[in-house]
Design a protein around this motif. Structure first.
Motif, mmCIF file in Angstrom:
data_model
loop_
_atom_site.group_PDB
_atom_site.id
_atom_site.type_symbol
_atom_site.label_atom_id
_atom_site.label_comp_id
_atom_site.label_asym_id
_atom_site.label_seq_id
_atom_site.Cartn_x
_atom_site.Cartn_y
_atom_site.Cartn_z
ATOM 1 N N PHE A 153 10.687 -7.055 5.981
ATOM 2 C CA PHE A 153 10.499 -5.633 5.745
ATOM 3 C C PHE A 153 11.804 -5.029 5.225
ATOM 4 O O PHE A 153 12.886 -5.432 5.632
ATOM 5 N N TYR A 173 13.813 -1.414 4.876
ATOM 6 C CA TYR A 173 13.895 -0.045 5.364
ATOM 7 C C TYR A 173 15.062 0.660 4.684
ATOM 8 O O TYR A 173 16.008 0.039 4.207
ATOM 9 N N LEU A 224 14.689 5.091 10.720
ATOM 10 C CA LEU A 224 14.434 4.091 9.686
ATOM 11 C C LEU A 224 13.089 4.390 9.039
ATOM 12 O O LEU A 224 12.100 4.641 9.726
ATOM 13 N N LEU A 242 10.271 2.784 6.561
ATOM 14 C CA LEU A 242 9.813 1.563 5.924
ATOM 15 C C LEU A 242 9.576 1.825 4.445
ATOM 16 O O LEU A 242 8.890 2.776 4.069
ATOM 17 N N THR A 268 6.825 -3.990 2.479
ATOM 18 C CA THR A 268 6.590 -5.213 3.243
ATOM 19 C C THR A 268 6.539 -6.371 2.265
ATOM 20 O O THR A 268 5.828 -6.307 1.254
ATOM 21 N N THR A 325 4.127 -5.095 -0.736
ATOM 22 C CA THR A 325 3.338 -3.874 -0.644
ATOM 23 C C THR A 325 4.275 -2.729 -0.289
ATOM 24 O O THR A 325 5.097 -2.843 0.620
ATOM 25 N N GLU A 345 5.238 1.313 0.642
ATOM 26 C CA GLU A 345 4.771 2.499 1.363
ATOM 27 C C GLU A 345 4.585 3.643 0.366
ATOM 28 O O GLU A 345 5.171 3.660 -0.729
ATOM 29 N N ILE A 386 18.249 -1.606 5.179
ATOM 30 C CA ILE A 386 18.204 -2.630 6.222
ATOM 31 C C ILE A 386 16.951 -3.478 6.039
ATOM 32 O O ILE A 386 15.865 -2.929 5.824
ATOM 33 N N ARG A 426 10.214 -10.963 10.435
ATOM 34 C CA ARG A 426 9.295 -11.190 11.547
ATOM 35 C C ARG A 426 9.027 -12.677 11.645
ATOM 36 O O ARG A 426 8.661 -13.316 10.670
#
Lengths: 114, 118
Positions: free
Chosen positions: B34, B36, B44, B46, B49, B57, B59, B93, B97
């Protein structure tokens, strides 16, 4: 309304004292909750996950209240090194594009003084 | 374990230039990364992704042509800020995951890149 709301503080805490603060979240479908710690001009670092039954990690205790949709963090015996911004983090949920994503609060600043 | 590195840690560039930021997971395979952005005193936000081997994808409100993301391997994702302008100055940043162990929602953060556009 913000998805995750926190009191920005600062909470000025004498060394050795206890401090507690909450955050509220708006998405009732959220299932994962975390507290992260962020020092000035640094990246967030995972402090602890928050479990339904509440959990404790040393001097830190986290509680989750699903009914009222808030999470709390309590710090006992505060150390100078606990001075930081504490970020409440909740997973996004409820839509197909929310999987794996996190929603961050703006943080609560804690200042521990000698 | 679960170390994420980011390079560079800071960069100053002239308006109109492009800047590439690298994010690497050092001891695990990151199925998802991700990106940010954080402005002073704010949370933060987003941006996008990034899934290995597929398109990122973005935001809502984030221009995909301005913020190019490439996730070529399970340990590397890059963010390129194209034609940077002063308003792009921010703290960027990345997080990764690890979907293979532990809590699948836990994200591990890189140390961040402070971008200043003159």
């Amino acid at each position: 309304r913000k998805e995750v709301e926190q009191d920005p503080g600062p909470f000025n805490v004498p060394e050795g004292a206890t401090v507690a603060f909450n955050c509220t979240y708006s998405n009732s479908a959220s299932q994962s909750f975390f507290w992260y710690r962020q020092d000035c001009r640094k990246e967030p670092k995972l402090l602890m996950s928050v479990y339904s039954s509440g959990n404790e990690d040393g001097r830190f205790t986290a509680q989750l209240n699903r009914a009222s949709q808030y999470i709390s963090l309590l710090i006992r015996d505060s150390k100078l090194s606990d001075s930081a911004t504490y970020l409440c983090v909740v997973n996004k949920a409820g839509t197909t594009d929310s999987w794996g994503k996190l929603q961050f609060g703006a943080g609560t600043q804690v200042v521990v003084t000698p | 374990g679960a170390v994420v590195s980011q390079h560079p840690s800071w960069v100053i560039c002239k308006s109109g230039t492009s800047v590439k930021i690298e994010c690497r997971s050092l001891d695990f395979q990151a199925t998802t990364m991700f990106w940010y952005r954080q402005f002073p005193k704010q949370s933060l936000m987003l941006m996008a992704t990034s899934n290995e081997g597929s398109k990122a994808t973005y935001e809502q409100g984030v221009e995909k042509d301005k913020f190019l993301i490439n996730h070529a391997s399970l340990t590397l994702s890059t963010l390129t800020v194209t034609s940077a302008h002063p308003e792009d100055s921010s703290f960027y940043i990345c997080s990764a995951r690890d979907g293979y162990r532990g809590h699948t929602d836990t994200q591990y953060f890189g140390p961040g890149t402070r971008l200043t556009v003159l």
